[in-house]
Design an enzyme around this catalytic site. Structure first.
Site, PDB file in Angstrom:
ATOM      1  N   GLU A 128      17.027  -7.389  25.360  1.00 36.40           N
ATOM      2  CA  GLU A 128      16.913  -8.790  25.769  1.00 36.40           C
ATOM      3  C   GLU A 128      16.775  -9.730  24.572  1.00 36.40           C
ATOM      4  OE1 GLU A 128      18.212  -8.690  28.577  1.00 36.40           O
ATOM      5  OE2 GLU A 128      16.739  -9.913  29.644  1.00 36.40           O
ATOM      6  N   THR A 181      21.818 -20.662  27.725  1.00 33.47           N
ATOM      7  CA  THR A 181      20.364 -20.489  27.779  1.00 33.47           C
ATOM      8  C   THR A 181      19.698 -21.368  26.713  1.00 33.47           C
ATOM      9  OG1 THR A 181      20.696 -18.246  28.536  1.00 33.47           O
ATOM     10  CG2 THR A 181      18.515 -18.745  27.724  1.00 33.47           C
TER      11      THR A 181
HETATM   12  P1  ADP Z   1      21.631 -14.231  32.596  1.00 35.58           P
HETATM   13  O1  ADP Z   1      21.695 -15.732  32.506  1.00 35.58           O
HETATM   14  O2  ADP Z   1      22.383 -13.672  33.743  1.00 35.58           O
HETATM   15  O3  ADP Z   1      20.233 -13.738  32.574  1.00 35.58           O
HETATM   16  P2  ADP Z   1      21.674 -13.451  30.023  1.00 35.58           P
HETATM   17  O4  ADP Z   1      21.196 -14.725  29.430  1.00 35.58           O
HETATM   18  O5  ADP Z   1      20.730 -12.370  30.350  1.00 35.58           O
HETATM   19  O6  ADP Z   1      22.415 -13.755  31.340  1.00 35.58           O
HETATM   20  O7  ADP Z   1      22.670 -12.770  29.015  1.00 35.58           O
HETATM   21  C1  ADP Z   1      23.902 -13.219  28.704  1.00 35.58           C
HETATM   22  C2  ADP Z   1      24.168 -13.074  27.191  1.00 35.58           C
HETATM   23  O8  ADP Z   1      23.994 -11.728  26.729  1.00 35.58           O
HETATM   24  C3  ADP Z   1      25.588 -13.440  26.868  1.00 35.58           C
HETATM   25  O9  ADP Z   1      25.576 -14.172  25.681  1.00 35.58           O
HETATM   26  C4  ADP Z   1      26.293 -12.092  26.666  1.00 35.58           C
HETATM   27  O10 ADP Z   1      27.384 -12.185  25.780  1.00 35.58           O
HETATM   28  C5  ADP Z   1      25.179 -11.245  26.071  1.00 35.58           C
HETATM   29  N1  ADP Z   1      25.355  -9.786  26.355  1.00 35.58           N
HETATM   30  C6  ADP Z   1      25.427  -8.794  25.446  1.00 35.58           C
HETATM   31  N2  ADP Z   1      25.561  -7.609  26.048  1.00 35.58           N
HETATM   32  C7  ADP Z   1      25.591  -7.834  27.374  1.00 35.58           C
HETATM   33  C8  ADP Z   1      25.717  -6.984  28.504  1.00 35.58           C
HETATM   34  N3  ADP Z   1      25.862  -5.672  28.410  1.00 35.58           N
HETATM   35  N4  ADP Z   1      25.671  -7.567  29.715  1.00 35.58           N
HETATM   36  C9  ADP Z   1      25.548  -8.908  29.829  1.00 35.58           C
HETATM   37  N5  ADP Z   1      25.419  -9.762  28.801  1.00 35.58           N
HETATM   38  C10 ADP Z   1      25.445  -9.228  27.568  1.00 35.58           C
END
Ligand code: ADP
Length: 307
Positions: A128, A181
């Site tokens: 994360e 974000t």
């Molecule tokens: P969400 O808003 O759904 O929580 P996140 O903020 O958790 O999405 O994550 C998205 C970010 O993480 C993007 O920048 C994406 O490129 C990066 N990322 C890297 N690896 C992954 C992965 N395996 N799955 C999803 N996002 C990923």
């Protein structure tokens, strides 16, 4: 066991009054992953199906979380990860968390499960940190534990699992607009008034009590956010209308899911949650962006092993 196939659930973090300290696990929205043992040590991301995300281990949250756990467990074999992505990155329903949590769950299982799901949270959090700059737990903890996860503290890491009341359902709408974000964070005020803090504490306490006692009215009356919603909601199109429509359709309450742009509502029972979905759909029917709408029971188990 040579390989494992798992369902990696989406999650709603924050839940209005639980900004940065609360998350809940969804049941029918999520990715799948296959993690296989290899003779060669280390980790490799073999393929990602359904999304354009980096295969480089250090650039993918699954790879980073995997490396953190391998460093701890020191297995004398390696791992190959395949990710079937259904949760869109940046949706606000824990896309990166599903991959971070899935990677550590799968590797731990292939090593004979030396760590508990609770112990795995720390390693998933390292993934994360790549996605959001900080090793936060409010998506990976509910993904690994199921139900609601309350982050009591980070140092030391102390996470409390709370079972969801049986009839609780979530409706989530994901308007497919880009909301970084970083931007969602940058609009936040860094100070709150004492009055706001007292209200937020009251609501968070109310929500936790409501979950423990299955008091649906208290849950609904507690879903208010003094800290984040007033600023962040301005970045989400039709936010006020979506929330009002959810209330009018009978939702207990709702708010912004994670950092947005997804918007969630909690309802008592499937029928109510589906009415909320219908009402939300009505709000966005003429919008010039696509929307995904999900209705889900709360997943009490977290990650599930698939046949
Ligand atoms: P969400 O808003 O759904 O929580 P996140 O903020 O958790 O999405 O994550 C998205 C970010 O993480 C993007 O920048 C994406 O490129 C990066 N990322 C890297 N690896 C992954 C992965 N395996 N799955 C999803 N996002 C990923």
């Amino acid at each position: 066991m040579k390989q494992i196939k798992i369902f990696c659930p989406a999650t709603i973090a924050n839940l209005s009054c639980g900004f940065d300290v609360l998350g809940v696990c969804l049941d029918n929205v999520g990715d799948e992953m296959i993690i296989a043992k290899t003779e060669e040590k280390g980790v490799r991301i073999k393929a990602i199906i359904g999304a354009d995300l980096p295969l480089e281990v250090e650039k993918n949250v699954a790879g980073v979380a995997a490396l953190a756990l391998i460093e701890k467990l020191q297995p004398d074999f390696g791992f190959e990860i395949t990710i079937y992505k259904n949760i869109k990155a940046g949706s606000g329903i824990g896309s990166s968390a599903a991959s971070s949590a899935g990677a550590v769950y799968g590797i731990n299982a292939l090593c004979g499960s030396p760590l508990s799901n609770k112990e795995l949270i720390y390693y998933a959090m390292q993934g994360e940190a790549l996605a959001s700059g900080a090793p936060h737990a409010d998506n990976v903890a509910p993904a690994l534990l199921g139900g609601f996860a309350f982050i009591h503290s980070y140092e030391p890491l102390n996470i409390v699992h709370i079972d969801a009341p049986e009839e609780l359902y979530a409706t989530v709408i994901h308007p497919q607009i880009e909301l970084k974000t970083k931007d969602a964070r940058s609009v936040l005020k860094q100070t709150v008034t004492l009055k706001q803090a007292i209200k937020q504490c009251g609501n968070l306490g109310g929500l936790i009590c409501g979950l423990y006692t299955s008091d649906y009215e208290l849950i609904g009356n507690s879903l208010h956010d003094e800290f984040v919603e007033p600023k962040r909601s301005l970045l989400i199109p039709n936010y006020a209308q979506l929330k009002q429509a959810a209330y009018d359709a009978g939702a207990l309450g709702g708010g912004i899911s994670g950092a947005g742009p997804s918007v969630f509502a909690l309802s008592r029972g499937k029928e109510a949650a589906e009415k909320v979905a219908q009402a939300m759909r009505e709000v966005v029917k003429d919008a010039d962006y696509e929307c995904d709408i999900h209705v889900s029971p709360i997943n009490s188990q977290g990650i599930k092993v698939l046949p």
